[in-house]
Design a protein around this motif. Structure first.
Motif, short mmCIF file in Angstrom:
data_model
loop_
_atom_site.label_atom_id
_atom_site.label_comp_id
_atom_site.label_asym_id
_atom_site.label_seq_id
_atom_site.Cartn_x
_atom_site.Cartn_y
_atom_site.Cartn_z
N ILE A 16 0.85 -1.20 0.00
CA ILE A 16 0.00 0.00 0.00
C ILE A 16 0.88 1.26 0.00
CG2 ILE A 16 -1.73 1.32 1.28
CD1 ILE A 16 -2.85 -1.31 2.35
N SER A 32 -4.76 4.73 -3.85
CA SER A 32 -4.22 3.48 -3.28
C SER A 32 -4.28 3.54 -1.75
CB SER A 32 -2.80 3.23 -3.79
OG SER A 32 -1.92 4.25 -3.43
N GLN A 33 -3.32 4.19 -1.11
CA GLN A 33 -3.31 4.23 0.36
C GLN A 33 -4.53 5.03 0.86
OE1 GLN A 33 0.09 6.23 2.00
NE2 GLN A 33 -0.04 5.11 3.94
N GLY A 34 -5.32 4.40 1.70
CA GLY A 34 -6.59 5.00 2.10
C GLY A 34 -6.46 6.10 3.14
N TYR A 121 -6.58 -7.07 5.60
CA TYR A 121 -5.74 -5.86 5.57
C TYR A 121 -4.29 -6.30 5.74
CZ TYR A 121 -3.67 -1.48 7.14
OH TYR A 121 -2.85 -0.40 7.29
N ASN A 170 -11.73 -3.95 5.42
CA ASN A 170 -10.77 -3.49 4.43
C ASN A 170 -10.08 -4.76 3.92
OD1 ASN A 170 -8.63 -2.35 3.04
ND2 ASN A 170 -7.66 -1.42 4.82
N TYR A 317 -13.45 1.46 0.49
CA TYR A 317 -12.69 0.78 -0.56
C TYR A 317 -13.64 0.03 -1.49
CZ TYR A 317 -9.18 1.55 2.98
OH TYR A 317 -8.37 2.13 3.92
N ARG A 361 -7.73 -2.61 -5.70
CA ARG A 361 -8.51 -1.87 -4.71
C ARG A 361 -8.33 -0.37 -4.92
NH1 ARG A 361 -6.93 -0.93 1.52
NH2 ARG A 361 -5.86 0.77 0.46
N1 GLN Z 1 -5.70 1.69 6.15
C1 GLN Z 1 -5.29 2.39 4.98
C2 GLN Z 1 -5.28 1.47 3.76
O1 GLN Z 1 -5.59 0.33 3.88
C3 GLN Z 1 -3.93 3.02 5.17
C4 GLN Z 1 -2.88 2.02 5.35
C5 GLN Z 1 -1.62 2.59 5.91
O2 GLN Z 1 -0.75 2.99 5.17
N2 GLN Z 1 -1.51 2.64 7.21
O3 GLN Z 1 -4.95 1.89 2.70
#
Ligand code: GLN
Length: 388
Positions: A16, A32-34, A121, A170, A317, A361
């Motif tokens: 990520i 990408s990174q949430g 995740y 996620n 997502y 995703r």
């Molecule tokens: N939880 C977010 C994701 O899945 C950020 C992940 C992170 O970099 N800590 O994208």
């Protein structure tokens, strides 16, 4: 030189975070990174500045600033329906990332088995390795990502000491139903196992789906370590504020682990975030409406682009099917997507234990203009020929 620790060889750098770097290099819109590209509520910024001015610049109590824990207990009493004692049931951590690691290190001895649903995740695999636990993966079957009750029972029969539950999930966007959670709860009790939850998307749930807290189910408070954070709910991913809620004996252990890992979460930001924890219920209604709008906007583009996806029930997502593009490798597809289309996604394979390579995703925690810009770019996807 002598080689570094073996544990490093069992996991790679976060895909990520790597995608965020690729997005920056390619100047792509980063889905990408949430994390949000909008600001948190203005009151929080003011409160953070005030906390610095008022002298909250040294360590807080290691397991959390009293004001933060009181506000959290009060808030979660409403949402979880539990009478929480701020002095006995809470340890404040550096985000849910630390909370999950603390939870696993508190529960597991080296070699203990931990059930992790797949897809998951990506942090949970390194978390398990760092805590010495051995993950047992139980598949969530598309398209609705339900588990097979027999497969789950089998994993408990294999001697699992704990189950990791990301709900809302996620990367799937699944919100586990009360019935599913009751089934997990019954197995946890039958096999005397713990449940470690990651509930960071607890307030991002799309009606008619509702979030049920595992800890609120009969007999589950004693054996649940509820991990969550303020990152997503208040759009403050950089503040690194999370927590574990659990029974006093569990928290006594978790405090020790947390203390030696990080001493504590940022003191001034805990003071400031107590303001957020006191927000009225209208805040959470608004949050839900805002995310519903973002989701609908982005999914409309997916429809127009002729892409197939599983509609998220919660979190922010969406897993999109890239099989029409004939890509054998979703990582290469994502690099190409960032470079040629200008939108960054995360390769789905980084979330699956099984060899799944036909999903990517996207996240939609972005301003409407960002989502529109990304959507417009994705409309051209079908015209392009994928070539790695
Ligand atoms: N939880 C977010 C994701 O899945 C950020 C992940 C992170 O970099 N800590 O994208």
């Amino acid at each position: 030189m002598r080689p570094l620790a073996h544990r490093l060889t069992h996991f790679t750098e976060s895909v990520i975070r790597e995608m965020t770097r690729i997005a920056q290099e390619a100047n792509a819109i980063n889905l990408s990174q949430g994390f949000p590209d909008f600001d948190p509520p203005a009151e929080l910024i003011t409160a953070a500045k005030r906390a610095l001015d008022e002298g909250y610049n040294q360590y807080a109590v290691t397991w959390g600033a009293p004001r933060f824990r009181q506000a959290l207990a009060h808030k979660q009493k409403h949402w979880m329906g539990l009478d929480l004692d701020p002095d006995a049931h809470i340890v404040v951590t550096c985000g849910s990332t630390e909370a999950m690691l603390v939870a696993l290190m508190t529960v597991c001895n080296p070699g203990d088995r931990v059930i992790v649903f797949s897809p998951f995740y990506e942090n949970y695999a390194p978390d398990a390795i760092l805590s010495g636990a051995v993950p047992i993966h139980v598949p969530l079957h598309p398209p609705d990502f339900a588990f097979d009750p027999r497969e789950l029972r089998h994993a408990f029969e294999d001697g699992a000491k704990a189950l990791v539950l990301c709900n809302p999930s996620n990367p799937t966007g699944k919100v586990f139903t009360r019935e599913e959670l009751l089934f997990i709860a019954e197995l946890a009790q039958e096999f005397d196992a713990y449940v470690i939850t990651d509930e960071v998307y607890e307030h991002i749930v799309y009606p008619p789906h509702v979030h049920t807290y595992m800890a609120s189910l009969p007999g589950m408070f004693e054996r649940t370590l509820s991990c969550s954070s303020l990152s997503k709910t208040y759009s403050i991913t950089g503040w690194r504020l999370g927590y574990v809620i659990a029974a006093p004996e569990v928290i006594a252990g978790a405090r020790k682990v947390h203390d030696f890992l990080t001493v504590g979460a940022p003191a001034p930001l805990q003071e400031a975030a107590a303001v957020a924890l006191d927000f009225p219920l209208a805040y959470y209604e608004q949050l839900q409406q805002d995310y519903t709008r973002r989701k609908d906007l982005f999914l409309r583009y997916m429809d127009r682009a002729g892409l197939e996806y599983t509609t998220p029930q919660g979190a922010y997502y969406v897993l999109v099917d890239i099989s029409p593009f004939g890509a054998e490798d979703d990582k290469e597809f994502c690099r190409w997507l960032a470079r040629e289309i200008g939108v960054a996604a995360v390769p789905g394979s980084s979330f699956f234990h099984e060899p799944v390579r036909h999903l990517v995703r996207f996240h939609f925690a972005k301003r409407e203009e960002t989502l529109t810009a990304a959507g417009e770019r994705l409309l051209h996807l079908r015209e392009k020929i994928f070539s790695p």
